[in-house]
Design an enzyme around this catalytic site. Sequence first.
Site, mmCIF file in Angstrom:
data_model
loop_
_atom_site.group_PDB
_atom_site.id
_atom_site.type_symbol
_atom_site.label_atom_id
_atom_site.label_comp_id
_atom_site.label_asym_id
_atom_site.label_seq_id
_atom_site.Cartn_x
_atom_site.Cartn_y
_atom_site.Cartn_z
ATOM 1 N N VAL A 121 3.914 1.959 -1.504
ATOM 2 C CA VAL A 121 4.256 2.157 -2.810
ATOM 3 C C VAL A 121 3.077 2.440 -3.584
ATOM 4 C CG1 VAL A 121 5.685 1.580 -4.549
ATOM 5 C CG2 VAL A 121 6.476 0.854 -2.385
ATOM 6 N N GLU A 160 -2.980 -3.413 -7.034
ATOM 7 C CA GLU A 160 -3.309 -4.733 -6.362
ATOM 8 C C GLU A 160 -2.366 -4.637 -5.039
ATOM 9 O OE1 GLU A 160 -5.153 -7.273 -7.147
ATOM 10 O OE2 GLU A 160 -5.782 -6.462 -9.080
ATOM 11 N N CYS A 170 0.131 -12.706 -0.409
ATOM 12 C CA CYS A 170 -0.733 -11.319 -0.240
ATOM 13 C C CYS A 170 -2.257 -11.801 0.354
ATOM 14 C CB CYS A 170 -0.934 -10.579 -1.506
ATOM 15 S SG CYS A 170 -1.730 -11.274 -2.612
ATOM 16 N N PRO A 175 0.940 -1.253 0.047
ATOM 17 C CA PRO A 175 0.039 -0.052 0.027
ATOM 18 C C PRO A 175 0.965 1.355 0.134
ATOM 19 C CG PRO A 175 -0.932 -1.624 1.764
ATOM 20 C CD PRO A 175 0.354 -2.276 1.197
#
Length: 468
Positions: free
Chosen positions: A192, A210, A244, A190
Amino acid sequence: MDPFEDTLRRLREAFGAGRTRPAEFRAAQLQGLGRFLRDNKQRLQDALAEDLGKSVFESEVSEIAISQSEVDSTLRNLRAWMKDESVSKNLATQLDSAFIRKEPFGLVLIIAPWNYPLNLTLVPLVGAIAAGNCVVLKPSEVSKNIEKVLAEVLPRYLDQSCFAVVLGGPPETAQLLEHKFDYIFFTGSPHVGKIVMAAAAKHLTPVTLELGGKNPCYVDDNCDPQTVANRVAFFRYFNAGQTCVAPDYVLCSREMQERLLPALQSAITRFYGDNPQNSPSLGRIINQKHFKRLQGLLGCGRVAIGGQSDESARYIAPTVLVDVQETEPVMQEEIFGPILPLLTVSSLDEAIAFINRREKPLALYAFSNSDQVVRRVLAQTSSGGFCGNDGFMHMTLASLPFGGVGASGMGRYHGKFSFDTFSHHRACLLRSPGMEKVNDIRYPPHSPRDLRLLLLAMEQHSCNCVLL
Ligand code: NAD
């Protein structure tokens, strides 16, 4: 001197000349991608083993075969997806042709992370090629071995006037992002993601982000603990937890925690043996920086299972933590490693409230023998994706969109969702140059009768069209 300028100019010229638009060209590039995966399977497996200690099983299931399957299913559907989509019409356009054309955006930038370094580079690439774009691929510099294969070998399988692999870490990517792209597809953190979105905003470039986050996993009291433990442990420790969509923490009652602990120990021993460090099935932490970060998290709460680590081997044992406080670092950041905290709640309501006071996760899991409980968690929470009674199996369906919501990202892909993401949906109406008389009712001076007729002509069953 800008190292990207020549490459980007070359790609823009190719797009401008229409090279990527024909279906035959797109299919040929996708076939090239398929050949790249088949011809270099061993080299890719070796690179994944060097970067992340991935077993052949994990490399196949989550990187190579899954990318191949995306290529194959896209090839099967390409022509159908490319077709103009007819839409319903109103009375005023009955004799016209109304449709949605899926056209490529132009020059697309794909930025990938290191945890599934092949999959998360190639699967978006499949969608971008299928939609007829030129593409700049920026693999992660952290997964060095896969980056090398992608830079040295992949271009031989693609038309180099339309597709390029560029290399670099944060400074180079920042420089790349100064250029104008027509679409940016980013997978990563989040933090970057915000940098990418801010850079895209300067050019009004649309983005898919994403991102990651903490994925809750609720376990109801009525569950069979061993079944839950097998499923949660498999998905938590897959790729050494660097996933993730991995279940990030478990929420359950104190009684269920006591039943889950021996079941988790039994699952870990069954999967990885008495000493998981010797198991060829357990991956390794990507680098020293992440190893140190994870080692720090082992100090949160109390270690109930595992907890061992070996810096020289970048090994962290499959670990379960209990008595963790919500304020401790392990509950403040995405874990992204083989550590599973169990947190106790006194009711389903408390679990739902816990989930809802945090950022919206990428995935959410609920285990219960009661369909009602699973559906209640689904109905009263929000997340990118949801799976009842298992880990990230929902991701194996290309018929489901994959993406986040809120802090876990925006946009979606996989299968046709990828094609649509990388396509501009152009609204098209082709009218007749004749029959000018029927347009009289829309030209001034207007009468009440003209207005009535016009409103009638614009009426449509499925759409509330705004006049003119
Ligand atoms: P990251 O954000 O650090 O890096 C991702 C990419 O951005 C890399 O290519 C990197 O070179 C580039 N980058 C890094 N810092 C940059 C900067 N300051 N400016 C410009 N570019 C920069 O992410 P990561 O560590 O590679 O991956 C882990 C993160 O990715 C986790 O948060 C994880 O949840 C998330 N992730 C999400 C998904 C998903 O599909 N939603 C999949 C995998 C990983």
